[in-house]
Motif scaffolding. Structure first.
Motif, short mmCIF file in Angstrom:
data_model
loop_
_atom_site.label_atom_id
_atom_site.label_comp_id
_atom_site.label_asym_id
_atom_site.label_seq_id
_atom_site.Cartn_x
_atom_site.Cartn_y
_atom_site.Cartn_z
N SER A 184 -22.77 -68.41 9.70
CA SER A 184 -23.72 -68.54 8.59
C SER A 184 -24.48 -67.24 8.40
N LEU A 237 -35.21 -67.96 10.06
CA LEU A 237 -33.93 -68.65 10.22
C LEU A 237 -33.01 -67.90 11.18
N THR A 297 -34.41 -68.09 14.91
CA THR A 297 -34.28 -69.40 15.55
C THR A 297 -32.83 -69.85 15.71
N ASN A 302 -30.85 -70.70 13.25
CA ASN A 302 -30.42 -71.57 12.16
C ASN A 302 -29.55 -70.82 11.16
N ALA A 303 -29.51 -69.51 11.29
CA ALA A 303 -28.53 -68.66 10.61
C ALA A 303 -28.07 -67.65 11.64
N ASP A 304 -26.76 -67.44 11.71
CA ASP A 304 -26.23 -66.51 12.72
C ASP A 304 -26.61 -65.07 12.42
#
Length: 335
Positions: free
Chosen positions: A38, A81, A84, A86-88
């Protein structure tokens, strides 16, 4: 004879169907073998992001075994994001990333998208704002952060100008052109997008670039970033992603017209003329005077760090070596 022909014809159809089935299985298998990744943008799609779209369109990510999903940040910013997980990967900017690290977020810059800060204080030419001294007595439209005041204070102080005479007005993400006609005298914009848009609209603007008046304000903005976990536990993934992204941006440098068309095809709501002119201008800015695309200099990171500590934006200096790395942007396949 007719019966033999029928048998031959039927056999050929079956063979063709079998081959088609095999090809579909291969395609499905190949697609499923790709590692899903992501990537989050920092804003709505624009020419800062073109290299990523090119890498996706040209198969550079697929060549590295990656299936990259491009996401918008939504209400949560890209920096958070990315930090954390939540996005690579994603787009951030040096000054914001440094503030995030000071708050304990494990985000790391892995490449500079644009080598020098192209942001500046923009204003309609009729307002006569051509240097920091001209800010006096004017209204500035910003987002209300301590950092934007510190930046302006630095360049005004060094040019014998009084920041206390400037009125600061929070305009959030209001349209720049509406704001300078109705609410404020000047605001901070990027030449590569809003500056180009002003030319297209035939609305001449003056630009006072941050980097021209203070070396410490030559931020790396924007940047490609990931989190410390990926770098520690899966450096091969980071290397693959950066290698493909680098190819995308190098392609955009060398082929701005085709790169612009790729972005337009993926994001048809964008103004084609703005994208094409912006891409042409940015093709000279991505790498600029760096030895290769994406390189970051420790000295510049240190200057920004010192500036932010001096103005109280950061309570304590950061460990610069942990905030950014050139490890992946300079890596070659197989090394």
């Amino acid at each position: 004879m007719k019966k033999k022909l029928f048998v031959i014809f039927t056999t050929l159809i079956c063979l063709l169907a079998a081959c088609s089935s095999i090809d579909q299985k291969k395609e499905t298998s190949t697609s499923s073998d790709l590692e899903k990744v992501s990537f989050v943008l920092d804003w709505t799609p624009n020419t800062n992001h073109t290299g990523i779209y090119v890498a996706q369109e040209k198969g550079f990510f697929e060549d590295e075994g990656l299936d990259v999903e491009i996401m918008l940040p939504g209400e949560v910013g890209s920096t958070q994001l990315i930090a954390t997980g939540n996005a690579d990967f994603g787009v951030s900017y040096q000054e914001g990333m440094m503030m995030a690290r000071s708050e304990g977020m494990p985000i790391v810059s892995i490449a500079a998208i644009i080598q020098h800060n192209t942001a500046g204080y923009a204003s309609p030419v009729e307002k006569g704002i051509t240097e920091p001294k001209d800010f006096e007595g004017k209204t500035f439209g910003g987002v209300g952060s301590d950092l934007e005041r510190a930046m302006m204070e630095t360049i005004m102080r060094e040019n014998d100008a009084d920041i206390d005479t400037v009125e600061f007005k929070n305009i959030g993400d209001a349209d720049y052109f509406v704001a300078v006609e109705r609410d404020v005298d000047f605001s901070l914009v990027y030449q590569g997008w809003t500056g180009i848009e002003a030319d297209i609209r035939d609305k001449p603007q003056n630009m006072v670039y941050l980097k021209d008046f203070a070396e410490a304000l030559d931020f790396y903005t924007p940047i490609l970033a990931t989190n410390e976990t990926h770098i520690k536990d899966n450096p091969e993934l980071v290397e693959k992603f950066v290698r493909a992204a680098r190819k995308g941006y190098v392609f955009a440098i060398e082929n701005p017209g085709e790169a612009a068309n790729i972005l337009i095809d993926h994001e048809p709501d964008l103004d084609p003329e703005l994208v094409k002119q912006s891409q042409e201008w940015l093709s000279t800015q991505y790498q600029d005077d760096a030895p290769q695309f994406g390189i970051q200099e420790k000295d510049r990171w240190q200057m920004v760090n010192d500036f932010m500590v001096e103005h109280g934006i950061l309570e304590n200096p950061l460990e610069i070596e942990k905030a950014f790395t050139n490890q992946f942007i300079t890596a070659k396949k197989g090394e």
